[in-house]
Write an enzyme that holds these catalytic residues in place. Structure first.
Site, PDB file in Angstrom:
ATOM      1  N   GLU A  51     -76.806 -88.520  14.711  1.00  0.00           N
ATOM      2  CA  GLU A  51     -77.318 -87.967  13.466  1.00  0.00           C
ATOM      3  C   GLU A  51     -78.526 -88.777  12.979  1.00  0.00           C
ATOM      4  O   GLU A  51     -79.515 -88.224  12.500  1.00  0.00           O
ATOM      5  CB  GLU A  51     -76.197 -87.988  12.407  1.00  0.00           C
ATOM      6  CG  GLU A  51     -76.398 -87.030  11.267  1.00  0.00           C
ATOM      7  CD  GLU A  51     -75.116 -86.909  10.426  1.00  0.00           C
ATOM      8  OE1 GLU A  51     -74.291 -86.040  10.748  1.00  0.00           O
ATOM      9  OE2 GLU A  51     -74.946 -87.682   9.472  1.00  0.00           O
ATOM     10  N   GLU A  88     -81.501 -87.880  15.027  1.00  0.00           N
ATOM     11  CA  GLU A  88     -81.980 -86.555  14.614  1.00  0.00           C
ATOM     12  C   GLU A  88     -82.745 -86.666  13.297  1.00  0.00           C
ATOM     13  O   GLU A  88     -83.811 -86.064  13.116  1.00  0.00           O
ATOM     14  CB  GLU A  88     -80.778 -85.617  14.459  1.00  0.00           C
ATOM     15  CG  GLU A  88     -81.148 -84.163  14.229  1.00  0.00           C
ATOM     16  CD  GLU A  88     -79.929 -83.307  13.885  1.00  0.00           C
ATOM     17  OE1 GLU A  88     -78.795 -83.810  13.948  1.00  0.00           O
ATOM     18  OE2 GLU A  88     -80.137 -82.127  13.544  1.00  0.00           O
ATOM     19  N   CYS A  92     -70.423 -84.092   8.965  1.00  0.00           N
ATOM     20  CA  CYS A  92     -69.161 -84.693   9.421  1.00  0.00           C
ATOM     21  C   CYS A  92     -67.944 -84.001   8.843  1.00  0.00           C
ATOM     22  O   CYS A  92     -66.847 -84.158   9.350  1.00  0.00           O
ATOM     23  CB  CYS A  92     -69.067 -86.145   8.992  1.00  0.00           C
ATOM     24  SG  CYS A  92     -70.469 -87.095   9.498  1.00  0.00           S
ATOM     25  N   SER A  99     -77.442 -81.322   9.887  1.00  0.00           N
ATOM     26  CA  SER A  99     -77.551 -81.944  11.197  1.00  0.00           C
ATOM     27  C   SER A  99     -76.717 -81.147  12.194  1.00  0.00           C
ATOM     28  O   SER A  99     -75.680 -80.589  11.843  1.00  0.00           O
ATOM     29  CB  SER A  99     -77.026 -83.381  11.113  1.00  0.00           C
ATOM     30  OG  SER A  99     -76.748 -83.873  12.403  1.00  0.00           O
ATOM     31  N   LYS A 158     -59.619 -80.377   9.096  1.00  0.00           N
ATOM     32  CA  LYS A 158     -59.714 -80.847  10.479  1.00  0.00           C
ATOM     33  C   LYS A 158     -58.803 -80.041  11.410  1.00  0.00           C
ATOM     34  O   LYS A 158     -59.069 -79.928  12.598  1.00  0.00           O
ATOM     35  CB  LYS A 158     -59.345 -82.328  10.559  1.00  0.00           C
ATOM     36  CG  LYS A 158     -60.374 -83.257   9.927  1.00  0.00           C
ATOM     37  CD  LYS A 158     -61.586 -83.445  10.805  1.00  0.00           C
ATOM     38  CE  LYS A 158     -62.644 -84.301  10.109  1.00  0.00           C
ATOM     39  NZ  LYS A 158     -63.959 -84.189  10.763  1.00  0.00           N
ATOM     40  N   GLU A 207     -60.838 -77.140  12.172  1.00  0.00           N
ATOM     41  CA  GLU A 207     -62.002 -77.532  12.964  1.00  0.00           C
ATOM     42  C   GLU A 207     -61.642 -77.672  14.443  1.00  0.00           C
ATOM     43  O   GLU A 207     -62.354 -77.173  15.316  1.00  0.00           O
ATOM     44  CB  GLU A 207     -62.592 -78.850  12.447  1.00  0.00           C
ATOM     45  CG  GLU A 207     -63.869 -79.251  13.175  1.00  0.00           C
ATOM     46  CD  GLU A 207     -64.360 -80.636  12.778  1.00  0.00           C
ATOM     47  OE1 GLU A 207     -63.534 -81.567  12.686  1.00  0.00           O
ATOM     48  OE2 GLU A 207     -65.572 -80.798  12.560  1.00  0.00           O
ATOM     49  N   GLU A 263     -65.854 -73.025  19.565  1.00  0.00           N
ATOM     50  CA  GLU A 263     -66.978 -73.741  20.175  1.00  0.00           C
ATOM     51  C   GLU A 263     -66.632 -75.178  20.549  1.00  0.00           C
ATOM     52  O   GLU A 263     -67.448 -75.878  21.124  1.00  0.00           O
ATOM     53  CB  GLU A 263     -68.217 -73.680  19.279  1.00  0.00           C
ATOM     54  CG  GLU A 263     -68.091 -74.358  17.935  1.00  0.00           C
ATOM     55  CD  GLU A 263     -67.602 -73.425  16.828  1.00  0.00           C
ATOM     56  OE1 GLU A 263     -66.866 -72.456  17.131  1.00  0.00           O
ATOM     57  OE2 GLU A 263     -67.949 -73.676  15.657  1.00  0.00           O
ATOM     58  N   CYS A 312     -63.391 -88.679   1.841  1.00  0.00           N
ATOM     59  CA  CYS A 312     -62.162 -88.517   2.633  1.00  0.00           C
ATOM     60  C   CYS A 312     -60.977 -89.275   2.031  1.00  0.00           C
ATOM     61  O   CYS A 312     -59.826 -88.890   2.234  1.00  0.00           O
ATOM     62  CB  CYS A 312     -62.379 -89.000   4.058  1.00  0.00           C
ATOM     63  SG  CYS A 312     -63.832 -88.281   4.824  1.00  0.00           S
TER      64      CYS A 312
END
Lengths: 183, 590
Positions: free
Chosen positions: B284, B287, B310, B330, B369, B372, B377, B514
């Site tokens: 990141e 980038e 994230c 990102s 999560k 996720e 993908e 978090c």
């Protein structure tokens, strides 16, 4: 633990990650002129979320009912979650998500009509049309609703079909009223 | 500010005008029980519909009892919070609430943590005199969250979190009277709604109406299968909160015990998501610097600000609400998914195991999560990079199930090579931590100079939106930070309007980051707990010898042995992703 080294986990030249979202099916699409109509109603209330009930009121009188896709457009215009719009629509019994019949039948259950037997008349309509209150016949011709007093207590019990008022209705007269609209 | 004098339970007190009776009482140590009321006061989060009536008190001279959570103090008021009349009323109210609540406490996921259960104990309810119909509703299971509306007491806390705080708008009270439920629009399933799975509704639900989907049994099955190698990664915020589940003080770091417990549970390798947090910074950060450099060279096609990616709740949020800005965040995967991708290639090859026989488990402070790791993908031929994700709460229950004496465990170290991390990886658990970690690395890579001071204090704190300008040796970089999705929306609206002057924005979906995630031990509205967890994370960072991601030896080795450079073709395949527009609209696509 195994010690073999060639387990083919290395990525090849082609990247193996190619998943995508499942296709979302667009179920119903409103025509552009209908969307424009809803937009205009919302605009006339300055797209103010505080005017939600008024917007719903006007939209229902325009379309006859408030299907999901119409609520969706209203939510977008007023910039509120569609869940909240649905919350209001489902709270007030005035709002409906079922299209009304071509000839909406309203049976008065106000005090005067009630004591003069309007409940029996309601039962008769339900039996004849084979639908419940709030429903529409499969051919889209009739729907049944209840209301509280139309200010014609002298004619009790009263039934309205569309804008027309039928007074002193008897259970036997129900068939006749339906027949009148069934031609 | 005008002060008001009043008497509560024979105690003469003085509080500021506008204070509610409830808050006035609590300020002076008088505890009035509540149920629908909820607050994370200094974070500006409060739910007080005044609906449940558990907090009623008697005000002398008034005919009716008053709900103390919404009644403001008045000069000379005399309040009784616990006389017989009040107690009787409170018990009747609770009996009525429970009369429409299932009696399956024995098998309820919330048992022991349920506020309704606590209250029934506190008020000594032994039987329910009211018999009648109970409302029933279908159970709705999404990838992360289960809605069991039969257990809902209509406190509206979830609705407040979902709408006012997170501005997700997935939940609303619908229908009326006995038929009322909290549901998505048109009573669709949560999975079809704009829900982001941030889990904040779960973290405030007083009962078992909203809970996480429990994956512990899947993990037990994998652990008992001799053909599988089962490895585990633990997110930064877990170590700062897990101890609470075992009676430890909030803010106690339990990293060593956590590792020891996971090893005793039977995981073959115990690794750290902090490692892949460092990896995230490499990708990141690179980038980010590339975008900045291209932008400064006059390339107008490059989008700024860059947004962190994230947080899966946040990713879901922008996919739903900002489908026109999908090229702003990102492309770096989250640390959880980077870990999975590296574990099932680089590490699987190192130990000679086929990816299909390697089970990757993650311990996360998060419910999003779970969704996720199920995203298409992040799978190769149907095999997910991360197989199961469980929350801090689920892990605590798992440790208790295995009869592991957590408090008595020795401190143990993570395994190599995916267990080595820098302090930068640790602070990912706090709001502001990802961008601070990125600054530590990006500064040194950009300027070629060593950072004088590693801590970027100006990026820390718990306020919902913060900003700071960081001097990259003559290049001033404007950094924005938002925690909580409602705050994120404000910054995103600026980006959409073209009025944002930030170069980079960090976003975490949950209040506090978090550490306040939807999978963390329940804080029951005590924001001091969040503060202590945040402090613990920074302490862990300070204790580390390596505090910058690019100095992590395991990361350096991963690049030299396997990936090449940050942003290489292989890095792109394994460590970057793309986003999908998920229209918020139910049916209409204009």
């Amino acid at each position: 633990m195994s010690t073999k080294t060639n387990t083919e986990n290395h990525i090849a030249n082609e990247c193996p990650y190619n998943g995508s979202l499942p296709e979302v099916e667009v179920k119903i699409k409103l025509t552009a002129d209908k969307i424009e109509k809803i937009d205009a109603i919302c605009r006339s209330f300055d797209n103010d979320p505080g005017e939600l009930i008024n917007v719903l009121h006007e939209t229902q009188s325009e379309f006859g009912y408030l299907p999901a896709e119409v609520q969706d457009v209203i939510a977008q215009n007023l910039r509120i979650p569609v869940a909240q719009v649905y919350g209001v629509v489902s709270f007030y019994s005035f709002f409906t998500m079922t299209p009304k019949g071509e000839h909406p039948i309203s049976i008065c259950l106000g005090t005067a009509c009630y004591v003069r037997g309007s409940e029996k008349i309601l039962e008769e309509f339900k039996k004849e049309l084979k639908i419940e209150v709030g429903e529409t016949t499969p051919d889209g011709k009739f729907s049944i609703n209840c209301l509280r007093c139309v200010g014609a207590c002298g004619l009790a019990p009263v039934v309205m079909v569309g804008e027309r008022v039928f007074g002193r209705v008897s259970p036997e007269g129900v068939k006749q009223i339906i027949a009148e609209y069934n031609n | 500010m005008e002060m008001i004098k009043l008497t509560i339970d024979n105690k003469k007190i003085e509080v500021a005008e506008g204070t509610t009776i409830l808050k006035a009482a609590r300020q002076f140590g008088i505890d009035i029980p509540t149920l629908c009321h909820f607050e994370l006061g200094d974070m500006g989060i409060e739910n007080k519909p005044g609906g449940c009536r558990i907090c009623v008190v008697e005000i002398e001279g008034r005919r009716n009892l008053a709900p103390s959570c919404i009644t403001e103090v008045q000069e000379g008021m005399v309040v009784n919070t616990h006389n017989i009349r009040v107690i009787n009323a409170r018990r009747t109210v609770l009996e009525l609430i429970i009369s429409d609540h299932p009696f399956d406490c024995l098998v309820c996921a919330k048992s022991g943590q349920c506020e309704l259960q606590h209250l029934a104990t506190q008020l000594g309810i032994r039987e329910i005199p009211y018999k009648g119909e109970q409302s029933t509703y279908r159970k709705d299971t999404s990838p992360s969250i289960i809605r069991d509306i039969d257990k809902c007491i209509l406190c509206r806390r979830c609705e407040m979190m979902c709408n006012q705080v997170q501005t997700v708008g997935a939940l609303s009270a619908i229908n009326r009277g006995f038929m009322s439920v909290v549901a998505p629009a048109f009573e669709m399933n949560l999975e079809d709604s704009p829900c982001t799975y941030c889990g904040q509704c779960v973290s405030v639900c007083p009962t078992g109406a909203l809970t996480e989907v429990d994956h512990t049994n899947d993990i037990i099955r994998a652990l008992s299968d001799p053909s599988k190698t089962v490895i585990v990664q633990t997110a930064p915020a877990v170590r700062a909160a897990l101890g609470e589940e075992f009676g430890m003080e909030p803010g106690t770091l339990v990293t060593g015990k956590l590792v020891a417990a996971l090893r005793r549970l039977g995981f073959d390798y115990v690794f750290d998501t902090d490692f892949s947090a460092d990896l995230t910074i490499m990708e990141e950060g690179t980038e980010f610097l590339n975008r900045i450099k291209r932008h400064m060279a006059g390339d107008t096609s490059v989008r700024l600000p860059i947004l962190t990616s994230c947080c899966p709740g946040w990713v879901n949020f922008f996919e739903h609400n900002f489908p026109d800005l999908l090229d702003v965040p990102s492309t770096a995967k989250s640390p959880q998914q980077m870990f999975g991708a590296i574990a099932k290639t680089y590490f699987a090859d190192k130990i000679g195991v086929n990816r299909n026989d390697l089970v990757v488990v993650s311990i996360m402070p998060c419910l999003a999560k779970k969704y996720e790791c199920q995203r298409n993908e992040f799978k190769v031929n149907g095999n997910p990079d991360v197989d199961y994700s469980i929350s801090t709460r689920e892990l605590a229950a798992f440790i208790k199930l295995a009869n592991i004496d957590f408090l008595d465990l020795p401190d143990e170290d993570f395994d190599d090579p995916l267990g080595e991390s820098s302090g930068a990886g640790v602070i990912f658990g706090n709001t502001g931590g990802v961008i601070e970690a990125a600054c530590r690395t990006a500064y040194e890579l950009y300027t070629g100079k060593k950072l004088e001071k590693i801590e970027f204090e100006e990026l820390r704190g718990l306020e919902g939106i913060r900003s700071a300008t960081i001097d990259f040796d003559g290049l001033p970089l404007n950094i924005g930070i938002a925690n909580g999705l409602g705050n994120a929306r404000k910054l995103l609206d600026e980006v959409r309007a073209g009025t944002s002057n930030y170069h980079a924005i960090e976003i975490m979906a949950c209040p506090g980051g978090c550490i306040g995630g939807g999978g963390q031990p329940y804080h029951h509205g005590n924001s001091e707990i969040l503060r202590r967890r945040a402090a613990a994370i920074y302490t862990e960072d300070e204790r580390k010898t390596i505090r910058k991601s690019h100095e992590n030896p395991s990361i350096i080795r991963l690049y030299s042995e396997f990936l090449g450079e940050p942003g290489s073709k292989k890095s792109h395949c394994l460590l970057h992703t793309h986003y999908f527009p998920k229209s918020n609209e139910v049916t209409i696509h204009r």
